[in-house]
Motif scaffolding. Structure first.
Motif, PDB file in Angstrom:
ATOM      1  N   UNK A 105       0.839  -1.209   0.000  1.00 38.02           N
ATOM      2  CA  UNK A 105       0.000   0.000   0.000  1.00 38.02           C
ATOM      3  C   UNK A 105       0.868   1.251   0.000  1.00 38.02           C
ATOM      4  N   UNK A 106       0.522   2.185  -0.878  1.00 39.85           N
ATOM      5  CA  UNK A 106       1.333   3.385  -1.064  1.00 39.85           C
ATOM      6  C   UNK A 106       0.459   4.628  -1.004  1.00 39.85           C
ATOM      7  N   UNK A 107       0.922   5.611  -0.249  1.00 37.76           N
ATOM      8  CA  UNK A 107       0.286   6.922  -0.207  1.00 37.76           C
ATOM      9  C   UNK A 107       1.145   7.893  -0.999  1.00 37.76           C
ATOM     10  N   UNK A 108       0.557   8.535  -1.994  1.00 38.78           N
ATOM     11  CA  UNK A 108       1.242   9.571  -2.771  1.00 38.78           C
ATOM     12  C   UNK A 108       0.636  10.912  -2.380  1.00 38.78           C
ATOM     13  N   UNK A 109       1.492  11.842  -1.963  1.00 39.12           N
ATOM     14  CA  UNK A 109       1.037  13.144  -1.477  1.00 39.12           C
ATOM     15  C   UNK A 109       1.563  14.236  -2.399  1.00 39.12           C
ATOM     16  N   UNK A 110       0.721  15.221  -2.655  1.00 43.94           N
ATOM     17  CA  UNK A 110       1.128  16.379  -3.433  1.00 43.94           C
ATOM     18  C   UNK A 110       0.539  17.631  -2.807  1.00 43.94           C
ATOM     19  N   UNK A 111       1.179  18.764  -3.059  1.00 41.22           N
ATOM     20  CA  UNK A 111       0.690  20.039  -2.557  1.00 41.22           C
ATOM     21  C   UNK A 111      -0.044  20.813  -3.636  1.00 41.22           C
ATOM     22  N   UNK A 112      -1.148  21.430  -3.271  1.00 41.40           N
ATOM     23  CA  UNK A 112      -1.952  22.190  -4.233  1.00 41.40           C
ATOM     24  C   UNK A 112      -1.125  23.278  -4.912  1.00 41.40           C
ATOM     25  N   UNK A 113      -0.169  23.867  -4.192  1.00 42.47           N
ATOM     26  CA  UNK A 113       0.594  24.993  -4.730  1.00 42.47           C
ATOM     27  C   UNK A 113       1.939  24.570  -5.328  1.00 42.47           C
ATOM     28  N   UNK A 114       2.179  23.289  -5.435  1.00 43.91           N
ATOM     29  CA  UNK A 114       3.432  22.829  -6.029  1.00 43.91           C
ATOM     30  C   UNK A 114       3.422  23.075  -7.538  1.00 43.91           C
TER      31      UNK A 114
ATOM     32  N   UNK B  58       3.253  20.667   8.956  1.00 46.65           N
ATOM     33  CA  UNK B  58       3.672  19.350   9.443  1.00 46.65           C
ATOM     34  C   UNK B  58       2.554  18.538  10.087  1.00 46.65           C
ATOM     35  N   UNK B  59       1.676  19.213  10.848  1.00 45.12           N
ATOM     36  CA  UNK B  59       0.622  18.469  11.534  1.00 45.12           C
ATOM     37  C   UNK B  59      -0.374  17.886  10.538  1.00 45.12           C
ATOM     38  N   UNK B  60      -0.734  18.671   9.509  1.00 46.31           N
ATOM     39  CA  UNK B  60      -1.660  18.183   8.490  1.00 46.31           C
ATOM     40  C   UNK B  60      -1.054  17.026   7.710  1.00 46.31           C
ATOM     41  N   UNK B  61       0.211  17.144   7.350  1.00 45.92           N
ATOM     42  CA  UNK B  61       0.873  16.076   6.609  1.00 45.92           C
ATOM     43  C   UNK B  61       0.967  14.816   7.463  1.00 45.92           C
ATOM     44  N   UNK B  62       1.356  14.983   8.728  1.00 41.45           N
ATOM     45  CA  UNK B  62       1.462  13.836   9.627  1.00 41.45           C
ATOM     46  C   UNK B  62       0.106  13.163   9.813  1.00 41.45           C
ATOM     47  N   UNK B  63      -0.958  13.960   9.914  1.00 37.83           N
ATOM     48  CA  UNK B  63      -2.301  13.394  10.062  1.00 37.83           C
ATOM     49  C   UNK B  63      -2.665  12.541   8.854  1.00 37.83           C
ATOM     50  N   UNK B  64      -2.331  13.019   7.651  1.00 43.00           N
ATOM     51  CA  UNK B  64      -2.615  12.242   6.442  1.00 43.00           C
ATOM     52  C   UNK B  64      -1.846  10.933   6.445  1.00 43.00           C
ATOM     53  N   UNK B  65      -0.583  10.979   6.865  1.00 38.44           N
ATOM     54  CA  UNK B  65       0.242   9.771   6.905  1.00 38.44           C
ATOM     55  C   UNK B  65      -0.298   8.790   7.936  1.00 38.44           C
ATOM     56  N   UNK B  66      -0.614   9.281   9.125  1.00 39.29           N
ATOM     57  CA  UNK B  66      -1.109   8.396  10.188  1.00 39.29           C
ATOM     58  C   UNK B  66      -2.457   7.786   9.808  1.00 39.29           C
ATOM     59  N   UNK B  67      -3.325   8.567   9.190  1.00 43.60           N
ATOM     60  CA  UNK B  67      -4.621   8.033   8.769  1.00 43.60           C
ATOM     61  C   UNK B  67      -4.438   6.926   7.743  1.00 43.60           C
ATOM     62  N   UNK B  68      -3.537   7.132   6.810  1.00 44.97           N
ATOM     63  CA  UNK B  68      -3.269   6.118   5.786  1.00 44.97           C
ATOM     64  C   UNK B  68      -2.774   4.826   6.426  1.00 44.97           C
ATOM     65  N   UNK B  69      -1.836   4.932   7.356  1.00 44.65           N
ATOM     66  CA  UNK B  69      -1.289   3.727   7.978  1.00 44.65           C
ATOM     67  C   UNK B  69      -2.359   3.022   8.804  1.00 44.65           C
TER      68      UNK B  69
ATOM     69  N   UNK C  91      -5.582   3.028   8.360  1.00 43.50           N
ATOM     70  CA  UNK C  91      -6.602   2.445   7.486  1.00 43.50           C
ATOM     71  C   UNK C  91      -6.099   1.215   6.745  1.00 43.50           C
ATOM     72  N   UNK C  92      -4.800   1.137   6.529  1.00 46.13           N
ATOM     73  CA  UNK C  92      -4.251  -0.003   5.793  1.00 46.13           C
ATOM     74  C   UNK C  92      -3.562  -1.007   6.708  1.00 46.13           C
ATOM     75  N   UNK C  93      -3.460  -0.659   7.982  1.00 46.67           N
ATOM     76  CA  UNK C  93      -2.854  -1.561   8.966  1.00 46.67           C
ATOM     77  C   UNK C  93      -3.589  -1.376  10.281  1.00 46.67           C
ATOM     78  N   UNK C  94      -4.661  -2.082  10.507  1.00 47.67           N
ATOM     79  CA  UNK C  94      -5.553  -1.819  11.650  1.00 47.67           C
ATOM     80  C   UNK C  94      -4.922  -1.972  13.026  1.00 47.67           C
ATOM     81  N   UNK C  95      -3.790  -2.680  13.146  1.00 52.56           N
ATOM     82  CA  UNK C  95      -3.220  -2.893  14.473  1.00 52.56           C
ATOM     83  C   UNK C  95      -2.418  -1.692  14.977  1.00 52.56           C
TER      84      UNK C  95
END
Length: 265
Positions: free
Chosen positions: A200-209, A244-255, A257-261
């Protein structure tokens, strides 16, 4: 914190810090950075993960083996040595050139998850860019700061570096040669039509990039079989520092959701 070290296949010592508690996550920084570039987001991830944070070769506390014969394959070997030092099967989170290294290394490693924040590769109309040559020309002319400026503005999508609060006093101009050699690898790399990445892979991009970065992220997402895509509103290429907090939240949510433990904090 005194770093630990691992020895890569060519004998280069790669330094890393370990912090946090939980499943392992290896953080790979971008071209003009060191492991310090994760300092802003680190507290938001360390509450949930054991973080392994290296200086990639040629910077910080890591060696370089003289820089002879540098290649993306050597970066991949460095990651392999780091993964072997990890207690458990890690998620790899790569930013920019670190994302390219993670993507290139993934087929050869046992990984849990992959997080790629705008990996540095060229797709579509952006193929054929000669940024490395243009940077080298400025460096050869004695314009070290302008060479790094060119990288930040062209590759990083920053309209003008003067808008950055750390420019030029805190810019890593001493890494200019290292940035140039990595850009030659970016220009040579071609993404497989069907990359051999089966986690499972999360790809992140910024709207202003920049379009260059956003197009690369979108193409990677489309080609990976187990990928999901997140766009962060109102940020660019360095949400690791600006959001950083928003990015970390996205990463933690992804993990989660794909790894319930993984614990929910």
């Amino acid at each position: 914190m005194d770093p630990k070290t691992v020895t890569s296949a060519d004998g280069t010592e790669i330094a890393y810090e370990r912090t946090g508690d939980g499943p392992p996550m290896l953080l790979l920084h971008g071209a003009s950075a060191t492991r310090r570039s994760w300092d802003t987001i680190r507290p938001h991830l360390a509450e949930e993960f054991s973080l392994y944070i290296p200086d990639r070769r040629g910077r910080g506390d890591s060696g370089d083996n003289g820089g002879d014969g540098y290649s993306l394959d050597r970066e991949v070997a460095d990651v392999r040595a780091l993964v072997e030092a990890v207690d458990g099967t890690p998620t790899i989170f790569g930013h920019s050139f670190g994302g390219l290294v993670a993507l290139a290394a993934a087929p050869t490693l046992s990984l849990d998850r992959l997080v790629l924040y705008e990996p540095a590769l060229l797709v579509g109309e952006h193929r054929g860019d000669d940024l490395a040559d243009r940077m080298q020309a400025r460096l050869d002319a004695g314009e070290r700061q302008d060479a790094l400026r060119l990288f930040i503005e062209d590759a990083g999508g920053v309209p003008t570096v003067e808008t950055l609060p750390w420019w030029p006093e805190e810019a890593n101009t001493h890494l200019t040669e290292t940035v140039i050699r990595e850009n030659y690898q970016v220009e040579a790399y071609e993404l497989d039509s069907e990359p051999n990445v089966d986690v499972p892979t999360l790809v992140v991009s910024g709207e202003r990039s920049s379009n260059r970065l956003r197009d690369a992220a979108s193409e990677v997402h489309e080609r990976l079989p187990e990928s999901r895509f997140v766009e962060l509103d109102g940020v660019g290429h360095i949400a690791t520092e600006s959001a950083p907090e928003r990015l970390a939240t996205a990463v933690k949510s992804f993990v989660r959701e794909t790894k319930p433990d993984v614990k929910d904090t």
